[in-house]
Design an enzyme around this catalytic site. Structure first.
Site, PDB file in Angstrom:
ATOM      1  N   GLY A   1      36.513 -10.628  40.383  1.00  0.00           N
ATOM      2  CA  GLY A   1      37.146 -10.075  41.574  1.00  0.00           C
ATOM      3  C   GLY A   1      37.993 -11.056  42.365  1.00  0.00           C
ATOM      4  CB  SER A   2      38.964 -10.893  45.946  1.00  0.00           C
ATOM      5  OG  SER A   2      39.629 -11.734  46.860  1.00  0.00           O
ATOM      6  CB  THR A   3      41.133 -15.855  44.738  1.00  0.00           C
ATOM      7  OG1 THR A   3      42.037 -15.231  45.643  1.00  0.00           O
ATOM      8  CG2 THR A   3      41.670 -15.711  43.331  1.00  0.00           C
TER       9      THR A   3
END
Lengths: 392, 134
Positions: free
Chosen positions: B64-66
């Protein structure tokens, strides 16, 4: 990884931000198989908009600044989530603006130039050929590698910042000449007449070559803005960080024994259809990546004396906007009902909170990201045809 | 029962002993873990309702998101971070968060060897995970 005595000292630094930055770079180097570090000339930091990084990101940047983080090379910042001065007029909420200001303050404390642009190369952070740099922002990475001939991997926000602080990055990937060779030959058998045509070619190519390196032939001419649009699109639909265009960005002959593709007129037309999912738009946006002064001039010429239906944003850097203001372009565009915004763009601004549901744009990068990041329906077209529709 | 030691790779330095909290699913920290409490809040995730603070968090990899890196940093700032992290393969999001948050982290470990509730010592400097005797 082999480290110099100076680099070993950075790993043991009394400054926690320096120590952690070096440790991060060494681990990333280990993960990617780097044998050593290379000193960098500049950095471009991403993850700057409050919309992108949220409260955890604000906390990190403030915390890192408190821990003593300070950049050691010229470091520019990617776009913010709002025009720093005109956020209220844009319709950004005071809460969002306050958080964005906290990010700005932390960046200033670290010595990051508050450029808030994805086109640092148009605003004073211009590397030279073969220089090693650590840039985040995929479109800027592509431009720096391909048009300028500098060398950078696609960095993330923290790795670019760590490189900026230590002045180094692990030497792997596109820092090594052997990894900078074309893997695909794309023969362009279509006439590219507008910047949007270049963006469409990029969006088609990025999907096919993914993270590899295309070499284009059959392109007669390309402006700096055309190349900016081509690279940005390939970095959005794929992860292309380097490309070549015969006789334009390279004197090398087309590569032999690589996969060959042909881009035909029908592919160009299909790409416009693929990038479009609505015929109406609440908002027309130009400037992804940020508009050059020349693009702003072209928009001003077209809307001079007209009235734009709905909203129109022209996004650019603060430095470019200064020239647009002086030339009178901003006044012309705003008299027609548009807005020239600096520091931000429609991908990183909270546009869905502002009530917009559909966006028209000449950027294939924006057209790719807006459905997911901004919950927008998108219409893709070239500048003049989109302006024709909103001024008739 | 004798102590069993598994060899992996150092991702973030340090050492800690704690009780295993294991997920067989990848973890996205952003939107999944509350920085203020350490509570796992992602609906439908097998760790929903658990608290990661001071546990040895064992999972295959991040996803998922950084922004997940910043969540790990925020947890550490508030003393709500896991005592250590053990992965099959640590990707850059978790590696970045563990290093910035100074959370000992080791990868290259078959996470199915570790059971929920096991007491383990993670010696990230040596790249090892040791299951302690009952």
């Amino acid at each position: 990884m082999n480290l110099t005595a100076d680099e070993e000292a950075l790993l043991e630094s009394d400054n926690p931000a320096v120590r952690k930055s070096m440790e991060l770079l060494v681990r990333l180097g280990d993960i990617y198989g780097a044998e050593e570090m290379v000193e960098i000339a500049s950095a471009q930091a991403s993850g700057i908009s409050y919309k992108s990084i949220g409260d955890p990101g604000v906390e990190f940047l403030e915390g890192f600044a408190d821990e003593g983080a300070e950049v050691s090379v010229q470091t520019f910042a990617n776009p913010a989530g709002m025009d720093i001065d005109r956020w209220e007029e844009m319709g950004v909420s005071p809460e969002f603006a306050e958080n964005q200001r906290r990010i700005l303050t932390a960046l200033r404390e670290m010595g990051v130039t508050l450029s808030f642009t994805c086109t640092p190369y148009l605003s004073g952070n211009l590397p030279r050929r073969n220089q090693h740099i650590a840039w985040a922002e995929s479109s800027a990475v592509s431009f720096a590698n391909s048009v300028v001939g500098a060398r950078t991997n696609r960095e993330g926000g923290p790795s670019a910042l760590a490189a900026a602080i230590t002045g180094r990055t692990p030497k792997y990937g596109l820092h090594l000449p052997e990894n900078r060779r074309a893997t695909h030959h794309v023969d362009v058998d279509a006439s590219l007449d507008t910047q949007a045509d270049f963006a469409a070619l990029g969006s088609w190519t990025g999907r096919i070559v993914e993270d590899e390196i295309p070499y284009f032939s059959g392109i007669d001419d390309a402006t700096t803005d055309d190349l900016k649009a081509l690279g940005a699109a390939m970095a959005a639909t794929g992860a292309v960080a380097l490309y070549f265009v015969e006789d334009i960005t390279t004197d090398d002959a087309p590569p032999a024994a690589v996969e060959s593709l042909v881009f035909e007129s029908s592919d160009l037309a299909d790409e416009y259809d693929d990038l479009t999912d609505t015929e109406d738009s609440d908002l027309v946006v130009f400037g992804c990546p940020h508009s050059s002064v020349e693009e702003i001039e072209r928009i001003a010429d077209r809307v001079d004396g007209e009235t734009i239906e709905g909203d129109m944003w022209v996004c650019t850097s603060r430095s470019n906007k200064t020239w647009a203001d002086r030339q009178g372009y901003t006044e012309t565009i705003e008299a027609a009902g548009g807005t020239v915004l600096s520091d931000t763009c429609n991908v990183v601004a909270p546009i869905e909170e502002m009530g917009y549901e559909s966006t028209a744009t000449d950027s294939a990068k924006a057209a790719t990201y807006l459905p997911g990041f901004g919950n927008q329906q998108v219409k893709f077209g070239d500048k003049l045809s989109l302006l024709e529709e909103v001024t008739k | 029962m004798s102590a069993e030691t598994y060899d992996g790779r150092t991702i973030a330095d340090g050492a800690a002993t704690g009780t295993v909290l294991r997920s067989t699913e990848p973890i996205s920290f952003y939107g999944a873990v509350d920085i203020e409490s350490g509570e796992f809040i992602e609906e439908g995730h097998q760790l929903e309702g658990e608290n990661v603070a001071d546990r040895v968090l064992v999972f295959p990899r991040g996803k998922g998101s950084t922004v997940g890196s910043y969540v790990l940093y925020g947890l550490a700032k508030r003393d709500n971070a896991p005592a250590a992290i053990v992965n099959t393969e640590t990707e850059t999001i978790v590696a970045t968060g563990a290093i910035l948050g100074e959370i000992p982290c080791v990868d290259g470990i078959d996470v199915s060897e570790l059971e929920d509730g096991d007491r383990v010592t993670v010696d990230a400097d040596a790249g090892t995970v040791t299951v302690l005797e009952e």
